[in-house]
Design an enzyme around this catalytic site. Structure first.
Site, PDB file in Angstrom:
ATOM      1  NE  ARG A  65      19.228  -0.367   1.223  1.00 27.68           N
ATOM      2  CZ  ARG A  65      19.147   1.141   1.484  1.00 27.68           C
ATOM      3  NH1 ARG A  65      19.656   2.090   1.221  1.00 27.68           N
ATOM      4  NH2 ARG A  65      17.272   1.589   0.649  1.00 27.68           N
ATOM      5  CB  THR A  85      -0.639   0.189   0.998  1.00 29.20           C
ATOM      6  OG1 THR A  85      -0.149  -0.202   2.341  1.00 29.20           O
ATOM      7  CG2 THR A  85      -1.929  -1.447   0.896  1.00 29.20           C
ATOM      8  CB  SER A 105       7.709  10.423  -3.940  1.00 28.84           C
ATOM      9  OG  SER A 105       9.069  10.849  -4.543  1.00 28.84           O
ATOM     10  N   GLY A 106      10.796  10.123  -1.744  1.00 26.83           N
ATOM     11  CA  GLY A 106      11.359   9.130  -1.580  1.00 26.83           C
ATOM     12  C   GLY A 106      11.194   9.218   0.197  1.00 26.83           C
ATOM     13  CB  CYS A 140      16.204   6.320  -4.131  1.00 24.88           C
ATOM     14  SG  CYS A 140      15.813   6.928  -2.517  1.00 24.88           S
ATOM     15  CG  HIS A 177      15.984  11.112  -4.694  1.00 27.61           C
ATOM     16  ND1 HIS A 177      15.040  11.611  -5.320  1.00 27.61           N
ATOM     17  CD2 HIS A 177      16.205   9.679  -4.542  1.00 27.61           C
ATOM     18  CE1 HIS A 177      14.734  11.039  -3.912  1.00 27.61           C
ATOM     19  NE2 HIS A 177      15.319   9.989  -3.696  1.00 27.61           N
TER      20      HIS A 177
END
Lengths: 350, 350
Positions: A103, A15, A162-163, A132, A252
């Site tokens: 990561r 979502t 939106s990041g 990103c 970006h």
């Protein structure tokens, strides 16, 4: 996909902003899905989502639900991944994780397929999708490293809201409306939702993405620094980053300074190397005002590079402007590329 | 001002974005004005402007009108300055010019009072006000140069639309409204009003300020590079710039990387040097999320510096975030400071 085989796929965080793009990308790439499982937190469970003409009900992500899943795409925050990714792996799934949880784990490959696809094979059930802002930069730097060697990178970023998720995008939208109406701006999300203070992003710039570390760098800046070295397999390359959140919704942009090892490299050689690289589109023609912008790159899967110039004082120094949709190549697109590589190379089973 | 003497002042470009700030600043600083002459192009002549409870009618700027003027503040574009500044000088005025017309002329001092006030004395009738993005950077770099030496500067800018004038600010306003209403964006001004193509700035970033030069750099970038060396009296310092226009109205921000000459400089020493410098306010406390932002700096005359960090690979390298109101310290405030210095030091007459 040519194998004909189909896979049970779970999307965790279905979502969210990235989750929606994951579904879009699975559809666009016609990923060979047998059963699709859309998962979320308890709060968002029950939401209905359409995918390829079928309506799915989002279910709560629990350990047991991963039984029978082949590939799980996680993008629901680091704490969810830390808790549930090992549970999914335990039940036989391979996880492509879009959070920062694993990561820097030496046992977990960190992959941008155009740069280090071969690392996927070494996975132990989890493959991490980089941050990103890192993905688009290393995609642009890979051909430079390959052909000319890379000793140094200094990047200043221009990052879309939106990041920080759908809520941050809504905040920019609401604040922009309020500003234009001459009303007070309410700030509850940015610069970092979990941090103490919040500042308006509308018609502003915030030099903070994610929380501050003890060394004065933000976590976003440290991600760019550490992830770049890991993905490029080069601990000796110097990387410095300043990350800034800006009032636009998607893509970006990055002002990147690089120093190459080789003497005598020309701007034309650099442009050619970048133009020929996988997943990159060169948009570089100053005479005709051609260069990438966030608005133009939104909705596209490539990394766009322009404004390539030689430094005026250092012949080994070059300046680049790198732009890409942060939700696509910066997140969903790269995750699905990793999933495709798992399937294509038969790297799912260990 | 302590002399008690009063001066005939002309403001050329009184109806523009900077012109309005010139008047605000003359008022705020209580500049000793005898007669005030508000000038503009023929097109804007006739406009009425209030200043200190008196209404002035803007007149067309002509050579003859400068008769009797002591100080003329020019900010009506390079071509107006080229044509009329020499005419004003011929008639006995000293010109403070806020355009790029004379900045690189070896006979014309280029001045940021906190950096090189003494250069004003060498004027031959014209003193140039540097480019807005240059002013705030050199103000921040001056204490660094003085105490530790400066070998290298790499800057990426985050610049407000008002630097391109009132029309650009209106364009951002109108495009933002259209974007939020889901309408098409009309672009007629930015990135550079005289250039061939125009791109939307609302919710976007444009890596072009002013027109492109043959070497692939924009004129704005070359201004920052050349003006910095001239103001700091150091042709050997390496300066590189990438200039980007962003969707906010006021204040430029800059991500600045510097390398100092001296070994062993600490972040604390750098912070102290900058905090003690004239016209600079240090806003640097990551633990409490304190750093400068464009929205906060708008309407203030100082240069704000924060996010000071040592480079993680180079002990002589430091990163800074520099923000200032582009219409005040970047333009009007700096011009009026130069005018004050002319008066205070009795440097008007040669």
């Amino acid at each position: 996909m040519t194998t004909g085989e189909q896979f049970n796929v779970a999307v965790v965080g279905a979502t969210g902003a990235v989750g929606a793009k994951m579904l879009e990308t699975l559809d666009k790439k016609n990923f060979p899905i047998k059963d699709l499982l859309l998962l979320s937190s308890k709060r968002s469970a029950g939401t209905e989502i359409k995918f390829q003409n079928k309506t799915y009900t989002v279910q709560e992500a629990t350990p047991e639900i991963f039984e029978g899943v082949d590939i799980a795409l996680f993008s629901a925050g680091g704490s969810v991944s830390k808790k549930l990714a090992p549970e999914a792996v335990k039940r036989g799934a391979v996880v492509v994780d879009n959070t920062s949880a694993f990561r820097m784990d030496p046992e977990v490959p960190l992959v941008v397929p155009e740069v280090n696809e071969e690392d996927i094979e070494k996975h132990n059930g989890i493959i991490a999708n980089p941050n990103c802002s890192t993905i688009q930069m290393v995609a642009a730097l890979k051909p430079v490293q390959d052909l000319f060697g890379l000793s140094r990178v200094i990047v200043s970023t221009y990052q879309a809201v939106s990041g920080a998720g759908n809520e941050a995008a809504e905040e920019l939208h609401d604040q922009s409306k309020a500003f234009l109406a001459g009303e007070e701006l309410e700030a509850n999300i940015l610069p970092a939702s979990g941090d103490k203070k919040h500042y308006p992003i509308a018609f502003n710039a915030l030099p903070q993405i994610d929380v501050f570390q003890e060394n004065g760098y933000t976590f976003e800046e440290m991600k760019m620094i550490n992830e770049t070295k890991k993905i490029m397999h080069d601990d000796s390359v110097h990387v410095a980053a300043t990350c800034v959140r800006l009032p636009f919704f998607t893509s970006h942009a990055e002002s990147v300074y690089v120093e190459v090892d080789k003497e005598g490299v020309t701007v034309e050689q650099l442009k050619e190397a970048i133009a020929n690289a996988d997943g990159i589109t060169l948009q570089d023609d100053p005479t005709n005002q051609v260069y990438p912008t966030p608005l133009d790159a939104a909705g596209k899967s490539e990394v766009f590079v322009g404004r390539i110039r030689q430094d005026l004082d250092n012949t080994k120094g070059f300046h680049l402007w790198v732009v890409s949709d942060n939700l696509l190549k910066g997140a969903a697109w790269n995750s699905v590329q990793i999933a495709e590589s798992l399937v294509k190379n038969n790297w799912l089973k260990k």
